[in-house]
Scaffold this active site. Structure first.
Site, PDB file in Angstrom:
ATOM      1  N   ASP A  31       9.397   2.623  -0.660  1.00 16.07           N
ATOM      2  CA  ASP A  31       8.372   3.326   0.108  1.00 16.07           C
ATOM      3  C   ASP A  31       8.628   3.019   1.585  1.00 16.07           C
ATOM      4  OD1 ASP A  31       4.689   3.438   0.189  1.00 16.07           O
ATOM      5  OD2 ASP A  31       6.249   4.268   1.498  1.00 16.07           O
ATOM      6  N   LYS A  40       5.152   9.196   8.865  1.00  8.62           N
ATOM      7  CA  LYS A  40       5.023   8.684  10.226  1.00  8.62           C
ATOM      8  C   LYS A  40       6.155   9.161  11.145  1.00  8.62           C
ATOM      9  CE  LYS A  40       2.546   4.816   8.179  1.00  8.62           C
ATOM     10  NZ  LYS A  40       1.131   4.826   8.565  1.00  8.62           N
ATOM     11  N   TYR A  91       0.859  -1.184   0.000  1.00 12.89           N
ATOM     12  CA  TYR A  91       0.000   0.000   0.000  1.00 12.89           C
ATOM     13  C   TYR A  91       0.891   1.228   0.000  1.00 12.89           C
ATOM     14  CZ  TYR A  91      -3.350   3.534   1.670  1.00 12.89           C
ATOM     15  OH  TYR A  91      -4.128   4.663   1.804  1.00 12.89           O
TER      16      TYR A  91
HETATM   17  P1  KE4 Z   1      -0.470   8.430   4.623  1.00 10.86           P
HETATM   18  O1  KE4 Z   1      -1.017   9.167   3.447  1.00 10.86           O
HETATM   19  O2  KE4 Z   1      -1.535   7.619   5.366  1.00 10.86           O
HETATM   20  O3  KE4 Z   1       0.350   9.317   5.569  1.00 10.86           O
HETATM   21  O4  KE4 Z   1       0.624   7.367   4.102  1.00 10.86           O
HETATM   22  C1  KE4 Z   1       0.230   6.446   3.114  1.00 10.86           C
HETATM   23  C2  KE4 Z   1       1.167   5.246   3.170  1.00 10.86           C
HETATM   24  C3  KE4 Z   1       2.167   5.148   2.232  1.00 10.86           C
HETATM   25  N1  KE4 Z   1       3.036   4.108   2.241  1.00 10.86           N
HETATM   26  C4  KE4 Z   1       2.938   3.141   3.189  1.00 10.86           C
HETATM   27  C5  KE4 Z   1       3.911   1.998   3.165  1.00 10.86           C
HETATM   28  C6  KE4 Z   1       1.923   3.202   4.176  1.00 10.86           C
HETATM   29  O5  KE4 Z   1       1.832   2.213   5.103  1.00 10.86           O
HETATM   30  C7  KE4 Z   1       1.022   4.272   4.177  1.00 10.86           C
HETATM   31  C8  KE4 Z   1      -0.099   4.399   5.195  1.00 10.86           C
HETATM   32  N2  KE4 Z   1      -0.176   3.363   6.165  1.00 10.86           N
HETATM   33  C9  KE4 Z   1      -1.498   3.131   6.698  1.00 10.86           C
HETATM   34  C10 KE4 Z   1      -1.438   1.924   7.627  1.00 10.86           C
HETATM   35  N3  KE4 Z   1      -0.970   0.745   7.037  1.00 10.86           N
HETATM   36  C11 KE4 Z   1      -2.011   4.339   7.400  1.00 10.86           C
HETATM   37  C12 KE4 Z   1      -3.202   4.096   8.283  1.00 10.86           C
HETATM   38  C13 KE4 Z   1      -4.477   4.534   7.618  1.00 10.86           C
HETATM   39  O6  KE4 Z   1      -4.602   4.385   6.396  1.00 10.86           O
HETATM   40  O7  KE4 Z   1      -5.345   5.048   8.363  1.00 10.86           O
END
Ligand code: KE4
Length: 426
Positions: A239, A267, A144
């Site tokens: 990523d 994060k 993701y």
């Molecule tokens: P954000 O846009 O949520 O800050 O980051 C997206 C993203 C990009 N790349 C990786 C590997 C990620 O895990 C994420 C976002 N992670 C999720 C949890 N697996 C965020 C939690 C959520 O979607 O509420």
């Protein structure tokens, strides 16, 4: 436990917010119950609207490597707020954070701060396309990368076809430029690169996957990606929104020894505030406006308050790299408890997942890709989630998320958790 206040808040929230939450996984849909509403957090603990206390292994999906509300971070942020929240103009702090990121991850020669991981990955992909003049990208099923249209895709029928949208509202045309390979499967990557020879701008990969549960790269897989992207003139994007500053101070590059061309961070880099970043090779990043022709902008990019949280967090990690040995060791102890309960565990440093593979309890299977993860018993996972929650332990409300250990999870708390795992999982 009583959740009356959370229930009332959830009812109100659903009137005005889709699903009552501002990010879908928080709705607890995968574990068959309503979410609790958090009131405050401190160290490893979350406290909800009804005064329930939880030992938190979600850590806000990764940022919380120091535990919640670390006093140094809070004090720095409070001081920064008093000087104004946003200026829309460059500040010295952005330079300091860029220098800290480069210090931790030397192959990040240039970096751009943005406000979310989604924005970081979307922009890194655009930079790779702008630099190479190519259109297609390869991602991996089960990885993701945020919710940018071109990345919300899944493998079409058979690997030889384009990907198809994995969400309503994503035009087929956007998905068509994204090819989907199988994680840990070199042949699937080679096939796509041959099929689309000279057309692939970038391969974007979670160097340790954490969005199908934790799936670690097989020995040689990342080295293969590094080698074949070099041969093909394709950009390798790590990523690292989750792995960055999590697996090691230098993230996946330090942890695996493989260097990428571009990295995305989120994060931890923002210390829990809305801050993310993308960066890497100077020749690629020099394509980004205003230096180059790849446009990317943001009102709150490099926001001084968010940057302050990031700076303080990275400074603490740099001053005490012993944190990594501590959280890795504690995660290892947790992993052993899950294994003793008959579950499959994948772990990389302080990032781990317990899988309810077919035959769990007796013959724990392997989880090496998205197909393996999808074969898990999500009902059994939901039962595990709820039994842990009822014991005051909050793990991610989905089989396809990760468990995070912070420096605030003391050895005593880890020991207590292992005892609960033994009682609830066996
Ligand atoms: P954000 O846009 O949520 O800050 O980051 C997206 C993203 C990009 N790349 C990786 C590997 C990620 O895990 C994420 C976002 N992670 C999720 C949890 N697996 C965020 C939690 C959520 O979607 O509420």
């Amino acid at each position: 436990m009583n959740w009356d206040k959370s229930e009332k808040l959830f009812g109100r929230a659903q009137e005005l917010i889709p699903g009552g939450v501002n990010s879908p996984v928080r709705a607890f849909g995968a574990v068959g119950r309503h979410p609790f509403f958090v009131e405050r957090a401190q160290g490893p603990w979350l406290y909800d609207a009804d005064g329930n206390q939880y030992l938190d292994y979600v850590c806000s999906w990764g940022p919380g490597i120091l535990g919640h509300a670390h006093p140094r971070v809070i004090e720095a942020v409070q001081k920064a707020c008093a000087n104004g929240l946003t200026f829309g103009a460059p500040t010295a702090k952005e330079v300091e954070l860029a220098e800290l990121i480069h210090t931790c991850v030397p192959d990040v020669e240039m970096v751009r701060l943005v406000s979310s991981g989604t924005e970081a990955v979307m922009s890194a992909v655009r930079a790779a396309r702008g630099f190479t003049g190519r259109e297609k990208i390869i991602k991996f099923a089960g990885n993701y990368h945020g919710h940018a249209d071109g990345l919300l895709v899944k493998a079409g029928s058979g690997l030889m076809t384009q990907s198809v949208p994995d969400s309503a509202g994503v035009p087929a045309g956007y998905a068509a430029s994204t090819l989907t390979a199988v994680y840990n499967d070199e042949a699937s990557v080679r096939t796509l690169l041959e099929e689309h020879h000279g057309q692939v701008a970038a391969i974007v990969v979670e160097p340790v996957a954490a969005n199908m549960g934790v799936v670690v790269p097989k020995k040689g897989f990342l080295e293969f990606l590094r080698r074949i992207t070099k041969e093909q003139g394709t950009i390798l994007i790590f990523d690292e929104v989750i792995t960055g500053f999590r697996l090691a101070l230098g993230g996946a590059s330090q942890y695996t020894g493989v260097q990428a061309d571009l990295h995305t961070f989120g994060k931890i880099v923002g210390g829990g505030m809305p801050l993310a970043a993308y960066g890497g090779r100077r020749d690629i990043m020099s394509c980004v406006a205003p230096l180059g022709q790849v446009y990317q902008a943001g009102t709150l990019s490099g926001n001084p308050v968010a940057v302050t949280a990031g700076i303080e967090t990275l400074k603490i990690l740099i001053e005490d790299t012993g944190i990594y040995e501590r959280i890795d060791r504690r995660a290892q102890t947790l992993a052993a408890a899950f294994q003793n309960a008959g579950l499959t565990v994948n772990r990389a440093g302080s990032l781990l997942s317990a899988f309810f593979t077919p035959g769990f309890g007796e013959k724990a299977g392997r989880v090496e890709n998205y197909e393996d993860a999808c074969a898990c018993d999500t009902k059994a996972f939901a039962a595990y989630f709820n039994s842990m929650l009822n014991r005051g332990i909050y793990v991610a409300p989905s089989q396809f998320e990760a468990m995070f250990v912070s420096d605030a999870h003391t050895d005593a708390l880890i020991k207590m958790t292992c005892e609960v795992i033994a009682e609830e999982c066996s």
